[in-house]
Design a protein around this motif. Structure first.
Motif, PDB file in Angstrom:
ATOM      1  N   ALA A 112       0.869  -1.183   0.000  1.00 49.55           N
ATOM      2  CA  ALA A 112       0.000   0.000   0.000  1.00 49.55           C
ATOM      3  C   ALA A 112       0.900   1.226   0.000  1.00 49.55           C
ATOM      4  N   VAL A 113       0.686   2.114  -0.967  1.00 48.97           N
ATOM      5  CA  VAL A 113       1.428   3.371  -1.064  1.00 48.97           C
ATOM      6  C   VAL A 113       0.417   4.497  -0.888  1.00 48.97           C
ATOM      7  N   THR A 114       0.672   5.348   0.103  1.00 49.83           N
ATOM      8  CA  THR A 114      -0.207   6.483   0.352  1.00 49.83           C
ATOM      9  C   THR A 114       0.560   7.768   0.081  1.00 49.83           C
ATOM     10  N   LEU A 138      -2.997  -2.719  -8.609  1.00 55.67           N
ATOM     11  CA  LEU A 138      -4.212  -3.524  -8.574  1.00 55.67           C
ATOM     12  C   LEU A 138      -5.457  -2.681  -8.355  1.00 55.67           C
ATOM     13  N   THR A 139      -5.344  -1.643  -7.537  1.00 52.22           N
ATOM     14  CA  THR A 139      -6.487  -0.787  -7.247  1.00 52.22           C
ATOM     15  C   THR A 139      -6.001   0.455  -6.534  1.00 52.22           C
ATOM     16  N   GLY A 140      -6.893   1.393  -6.351  1.00 46.81           N
ATOM     17  CA  GLY A 140      -6.559   2.613  -5.621  1.00 46.81           C
ATOM     18  C   GLY A 140      -7.812   3.355  -5.201  1.00 46.81           C
ATOM     19  N   LYS A 141      -7.631   4.254  -4.266  1.00 44.16           N
ATOM     20  CA  LYS A 141      -8.733   5.081  -3.761  1.00 44.16           C
ATOM     21  C   LYS A 141      -8.187   6.477  -3.484  1.00 44.16           C
ATOM     22  N   THR A 142      -9.021   7.482  -3.673  1.00 48.08           N
ATOM     23  CA  THR A 142      -8.717   8.853  -3.288  1.00 48.08           C
ATOM     24  C   THR A 142      -9.795   9.292  -2.322  1.00 48.08           C
TER      25      THR A 142
END
Length: 187
Positions: A112-114, A138-142
């Motif tokens: 996980a990279v934030t 694979l996926t991400g969120k903002t």
């Protein structure tokens, strides 16, 4: 700084982190150069217990023009460290890494990279290593804010806070069937 120089600097950083010197009087000139460089928020995380795959994140630039970077380095049989992949987020700062040992893809832990954007925006990207040991997003969120929690069953959950008119609304996610799945935040 161009991509080739960035990877070269990141390679030097990774080498220094892997083979750090225990005595202050033995600090190599490369460390002194690193301390004078514009690199900030340097972090690293091993993808495996053997330390053969290492993620490195850092930020560079000025407060008006920052860029956050993520790179993957591999330790070769001869002991040399080689950069094998990198990506960047323009206008982002404060990169943070977390290896998710319990979240797996191709039988390997996820990363996980934030990163931060603006005063109230965070982005998280989830990476895995494919069958050829190459990174894949694979996926991400903002969201307004992002955090982690452990539910009563001992499972790690990603908590994404969306800005509502007067409060932040939390949505929790777990890793299920190779994707983020909505989970109860109350469990």
């Amino acid at each position: 700084m161009n991509k080739k120089n960035t990877l070269r600097l990141a390679g030097a950083l990774a080498s220094l982190l892997i083979f750090s010197c225990p005595a202050a009087e033995n600090i190599p000139d490369a460390v002194n150069q690193l301390m004078a460089s514009p690199v900030r928020n340097l972090s690293q995380a091993d993808n495996d217990a053997e330390g053969t795959a290492r993620w490195v994140a850092w930020e560079e630039g000025t407060p008006d023009a920052r860029t956050s970077h993520l790179a993957l380095f591999e330790k070769q049989n001869n002991g040399n460290i080689q950069p094998v992949w990198s990506t960047a987020w323009p206008d982002a700062w404060a990169p943070s890494l977390l290896v998710l040992q319990e979240w797996r893809w191709h039988n390997q832990p996820l990363l996980a990279v934030t990163v931060q954007f603006g005063a109230a925006a965070e982005q998280i990207d989830i990476y895995g290593l494919n069958e050829n040991n190459r990174p894949q997003r694979l996926t991400g969120k903002t969201a307004a804010s992002i955090s982690w929690k452990v539910n009563t069953a001992g499972q790690r959950l990603l908590v994404v806070y969306e800005a509502k008119p007067t409060v932040l609304k939390a949505t929790c996610y777990g890793w299920q069937d190779n994707k983020l799945a909505v989970k109860s935040c109350d469990d």
